[in-house]
Design a protein around this motif. Structure first.
Motif, mmCIF file in Angstrom:
data_model
loop_
_atom_site.group_PDB
_atom_site.id
_atom_site.type_symbol
_atom_site.label_atom_id
_atom_site.label_comp_id
_atom_site.label_asym_id
_atom_site.label_seq_id
_atom_site.Cartn_x
_atom_site.Cartn_y
_atom_site.Cartn_z
ATOM 1 N N VAL A 192 -38.744 64.013 39.568
ATOM 2 C CA VAL A 192 -38.155 62.496 39.751
ATOM 3 C C VAL A 192 -36.717 62.536 39.820
ATOM 4 C CG1 VAL A 192 -37.809 60.555 38.167
ATOM 5 C CG2 VAL A 192 -39.941 61.974 38.021
ATOM 6 N N ARG A 193 -36.163 61.663 40.402
ATOM 7 C CA ARG A 193 -34.734 61.708 40.918
ATOM 8 C C ARG A 193 -34.217 60.258 40.127
ATOM 9 N NH1 ARG A 193 -32.138 62.429 46.947
ATOM 10 N NH2 ARG A 193 -30.077 62.991 46.202
ATOM 11 N N LYS A 218 -25.448 61.468 45.357
ATOM 12 C CA LYS A 218 -26.635 61.630 45.911
ATOM 13 C C LYS A 218 -26.418 61.879 47.485
ATOM 14 C CE LYS A 218 -30.538 58.823 47.122
ATOM 15 N NZ LYS A 218 -30.379 58.822 48.595
ATOM 16 N N VAL A 239 -36.743 57.172 40.972
ATOM 17 C CA VAL A 239 -37.913 57.334 41.895
ATOM 18 C C VAL A 239 -38.534 58.481 41.786
ATOM 19 C CG1 VAL A 239 -36.702 55.858 43.700
ATOM 20 C CG2 VAL A 239 -36.228 58.399 43.717
ATOM 21 N N GLY A 240 -39.709 58.782 42.141
ATOM 22 C CA GLY A 240 -40.497 59.964 41.867
ATOM 23 C C GLY A 240 -41.641 59.845 42.936
ATOM 24 N N ARG A 241 -42.152 61.045 43.022
ATOM 25 C CA ARG A 241 -43.415 61.145 44.300
ATOM 26 C C ARG A 241 -44.524 60.539 43.659
ATOM 27 N NH1 ARG A 241 -43.388 67.958 44.448
ATOM 28 N NH2 ARG A 241 -42.301 67.216 42.533
ATOM 29 N N GLU A 249 -33.588 62.445 52.310
ATOM 30 C CA GLU A 249 -33.788 61.784 50.971
ATOM 31 C C GLU A 249 -35.273 62.430 50.469
ATOM 32 O OE1 GLU A 249 -34.063 57.796 48.411
ATOM 33 O OE2 GLU A 249 -33.193 57.907 50.302
ATOM 34 N N ASP A 250 -36.253 62.514 51.438
ATOM 35 C CA ASP A 250 -37.436 62.766 51.269
ATOM 36 C C ASP A 250 -37.615 64.195 51.140
ATOM 37 O OD1 ASP A 250 -38.612 60.039 51.512
ATOM 38 O OD2 ASP A 250 -39.075 60.285 53.697
ATOM 39 N N ARG A 253 -40.810 52.946 42.132
ATOM 40 C CA ARG A 253 -39.367 52.772 42.130
ATOM 41 C C ARG A 253 -38.897 51.820 40.707
ATOM 42 N NH1 ARG A 253 -35.684 48.798 43.054
ATOM 43 N NH2 ARG A 253 -33.623 49.477 43.606
ATOM 44 N N MET A 266 -36.833 64.920 47.572
ATOM 45 C CA MET A 266 -37.829 64.623 46.558
ATOM 46 C C MET A 266 -38.958 65.531 46.725
ATOM 47 S SD MET A 266 -36.948 62.093 44.834
ATOM 48 C CE MET A 266 -38.500 62.258 44.049
#
Length: 324
Positions: A218-219, A198, A231-233, A209-210, A237, A213
């Motif tokens: 989804v990450r 990552k 995490v996802g938009r 990071e943003d 979390r 995303m």
């Protein structure tokens, strides 16, 4: 629903060093390191990212379609995978190259030093995703680590054709530059990495990071002994701890098994993100407990019991009806 899984197809040569690499590496001498490790064990196993994922999916009753490039020496491996429930009809067979080889040594701390010979994998660029998608009725393509140019081409093809895809660069992050990585992840529904990958991906792409995303749905980030973070938009979390292990033998293929369990639970069974991560984490632990990446077997009752042991009875009860 069939899932296309593109990635390396290889034979693993796995060795064990009865010491610690860290004891042999001198910080001020790394620029001229020249070491040979006397190992006390060698096993040869079937491997490669794509077959590892496909095998795990098949163990859970999924319908994986293997995509990759192999040599004329693939027949025995093909027979094993097809017997396990993996569709191998769309694998590209090279006329001149051998199937790829992965040679890896693991020490007492589960640290690894490995080398990968690409062989036939270099012909993966000639593979097209869309015709296989149409022929199999697939609903998702997983683009895992193999020839970097092929990975970027597959991603672009999926965007162009409107095909759902997962970006899983893993080991190839070290070979790919920022432009290639940005091209790979753009528009992916899921992005898989571990925590180190990552950070490396963000460093190489120059994206925060943003900003990453903003390019993916989804990450999913595996955190080693600390579990997995999702995490996802449009997603709060989610953190799931690792499944309880009974012993440790070899970490090779643990991440592939996690992806297999996660994607099967999420795509085929339509379970929550948390449940998907729990299924993936248990499958990963089962690989950790074996030598080789495709040497485990999912038994319905045992798998359910271990889910209950690690994540509670509600998890086991929700997953059990889906196990074959």
């Amino acid at each position: 629903m069939p899932v296309l899984v593109a990635g390396s197809i290889a034979t693993d040569h796995l060795m064990h060093f009865p010491g610690k690499f860290s004891d042999q590496l001198l910080a001020d001498q790394l620029h001229k390191v020249s070491l040979s490790f006397l190992v006390d064990e060698l096993v040869v196993r079937r491997g490669g990212v794509a077959p590892n994922i496909c095998y795990g999916m098949a163990q859970l009753g999924g319908a994986p379609v293997l995509i990759g490039a192999v040599g004329q020496d693939f027949d025995e491996y093909r027979g094993f995978l097809e017997a396990a429930g993996v569709d191998c009809k769309h694998v590209h067979v090279s006329k001149t190259q051998h199937t790829a080889r992965f040679v890896c040594t693991t020490d007492l701390d589960m640290c690894q030093i490995g080398s990968f010979y690409a062989g036939a994998m270099g012909e993966a660029y000639d593979i097209e995703i869309a015709p296989i998608w149409d022929a199999t009725g697939a609903d998702l393509a997983v683009i895992s680590a193999y020839d970097p140019a092929a990975m970027v081409k597959h991603s672009a093809e999926c965007r162009e054709k409107g095909l759902r895809f997962v970006a899983d660069p893993s080991q190839q992050i070290t070979r790919m530059d920022g432009d290639a990585l940005r091209g790979l992840i753009e528009g992916a529904e899921l992005l898989f990495t571990n925590d180190y990958e990552k950070s490396l991906l963000e460093s190489k792409t120059g994206l925060s990071e943003d900003e990453v995303m903003a390019r993916v749905g989804v990450r999913v980030t595996t955190l080693g002994s600390k579990g997995v973070e999702i995490v996802g938009r449009d997603l709060e979390r989610v953190h799931v701890p690792v499944a309880k292990e009974r012993n440790r033998h070899d970490p090779t293929g643990v991440g592939d098994a996690f992806r297999a369990g996660f994607l099967t639970a999420r795509e085929d069974w339509q379970l929550s993100w948390e449940r998907a991560a729990e299924v993936g984490s248990l499958l990963a632990t089962m690989v950790l407990e074996t030598v080789g990446t495709q040497e485990y077997v999912v038994a319905k009752d045992e798998f359910s019991n271990r889910l209950a042991e690690s994540y509670g009875d509600d998890c086991a009860a929700e997953v059990l009806p889906h196990l074959s």
